[in-house]
Design a protein around this motif. Structure first.
Motif, PDB file in Angstrom:
ATOM      1  N   MET A 186       0.805  -1.219   0.000  1.00  0.00           N
ATOM      2  CA  MET A 186       0.000   0.000   0.000  1.00  0.00           C
ATOM      3  C   MET A 186       0.841   1.273   0.000  1.00  0.00           C
ATOM      4  N   SER A 206      -1.649  -1.060  -4.425  1.00  0.00           N
ATOM      5  CA  SER A 206      -1.818   0.128  -3.583  1.00  0.00           C
ATOM      6  C   SER A 206      -3.029   0.955  -3.981  1.00  0.00           C
ATOM      7  N   ARG A 242       3.535   1.708  -1.975  1.00  0.00           N
ATOM      8  CA  ARG A 242       4.324   1.780  -3.206  1.00  0.00           C
ATOM      9  C   ARG A 242       4.266   3.126  -3.928  1.00  0.00           C
TER      10      ARG A 242
END
Length: 375
Positions: free
Chosen positions: A238, A292, A240
């Motif tokens: 999440m 993400s 990234r």
């Protein structure tokens, strides 16, 4: 009659309903308990990572000032001021919340400092203030207040540098190869933003000092992250979007060196081309960010500031190298920057219930439920 009179003195009639003082006290206590519980939750889950928002708004304020200065029309001069005031409001609000967190949840602030990702966002508040200082429509770089504010905002960045950079090569568990991740580049950005502000005041030596400090550690970080040593790949899916920081650092370096040298020379162009290449490399790999983007997270704000910093560098490049291509690049990147931040504002407004998730990777695994205290 006397009994009825005394009863009417001890009761209040509102909208035809009789409410006794004891009921009003209970209602007040219930409301206070709800407010206290909400404040506990807010201070527990609010961390330095939320300054991504103020960082993005501060960069946007600087972009509007750069693009619309000088402007002769009233509307064009008003837009940067409105953006700056909105960014200032958000930053002041977040700063107050984090000060309260330091007072009442200091144990969680210490845990944040020991976190390999959370510690890097401790730079974000000071970078945000430095960006607002540079984009301020009310304070000129040669002003005494500008000088004082620069010291207030830049010294904490240097103190964090000494602490974190020292750990990278002296502490075994906190060696750079063990803790390096894309958010580590925020410390570099802090030095570069501080260097640019110092150069605007004419402090060339301090500006070069901060610039060299940031660039040396950027080169070390860049190589370390490229090598992907064991331990460096500890970034949750999440988070990234922080990969965009790869081109934010060289973009800010390009701007800083432009201000230090007085022109967008070969060094600034090289840094701008590097950041542009890294940007293209990342947007050509959308599947990297697929996980993400499944649900809203405040980490999405990590997209905004890097794109804005690249747009700022492209604006300076277009001023130095006039031509249709350079101005097209500037317009595309600036338009993309505005589009990104407007989209983030809309998504944030539509997902307010998801602003304080209980599964944030930066938070400790166990959250305290005890009432507010300074312990």
């Amino acid at each position: 009659m006397a009994g009825q009179k005394s009863q009417s003195e001890t009761e209040h009639v509102m909208d035809g309903a009789t409410i006794s003082p004891s009921a009003m006290t209970q209602s007040f206590n219930l409301s206070a308990a709800i407010v206290s519980k909400s404040l506990i939750l807010l201070l527990t889950r609010f961390h330095a990572g939320y300054f991504r928002i103020s960082l993005s708004l501060g960069g946007q304020a600087l972009l509007w000032k750069t693009l619309l200065q000088p402007a002769n029309h009233v509307i064009l001069t008003t837009i940067p001021i409105i953006v700056w005031l909105f960014a200032l409001f958000i930053l002041v609000l977040f700063s107050i919340l984090y000060i309260l967190r330091c007072v009442y949840r200091f144990n969680m602030v210490k845990a944040e400092f020991l976190h390999h990702i959370g510690v890097n966002y401790l730079f974000a508040p000071w970078i945000s203030w430095l960006l607002l200082l540079q984009s301020s429509p009310f304070v000129a770089p040669k002003n005494v207040s500008y000088l004082i504010l620069w010291w207030i905002f830049a010294v904490p960045v240097f103190v964090l540098d000494v602490k974190i950079y020292g750990q990278w090569f002296t502490k075994g568990k906190r060696y750079l190869t063990a803790v390096a991740n894309p958010t580590s580049q925020i410390s570099v950005i802090g030095n570069l933003v501080g260097a640019r502000a110092a150069a605007q005041m004419g402090w060339q030596e301090i500006a070069v000092c901060l610039f060299s400090l940031g660039m040396v550690h950027y080169l070390v970080l860049f190589v370390t992250l490229y090598q992907r040593f064991p331990g460096c790949d500890r970034l949750p899916a999440m988070l990234r979007p922080v990969f965009f920081l790869f081109f934010a650092a060289p973009s800010m370096a390009s701007l800083a060196w432009d201000t230090i040298s007085g022109s967008f020379d070969i060094a600034s162009k090289m840094l701008f081309f590097l950041s542009l290449f890294l940007f293209i490399s990342l947007i050509c790999r959308p599947f990297l960010f697929k996980k993400s983007m499944r649900r809203y997270h405040v980490a999405w704000w990590a997209y905004s500031f890097p794109v804005t910093s690249l747009a700022l560098a492209s604006a300076e490049y277009a001023q130095e190298v006039e031509g249709g291509v350079t101005h097209a690049i500037m317009l595309i990147l600036s338009g993309l920057s505005v589009l990104v931040i407007l989209s983030l504002l809309v998504f944030t407004a539509l997902n307010t219930k998801m602003l304080l998730p209980d599964d944030d990777p930066i938070l400790p695994t166990s959250l305290p439920d005890h009432p507010l205290s300074t312990a």
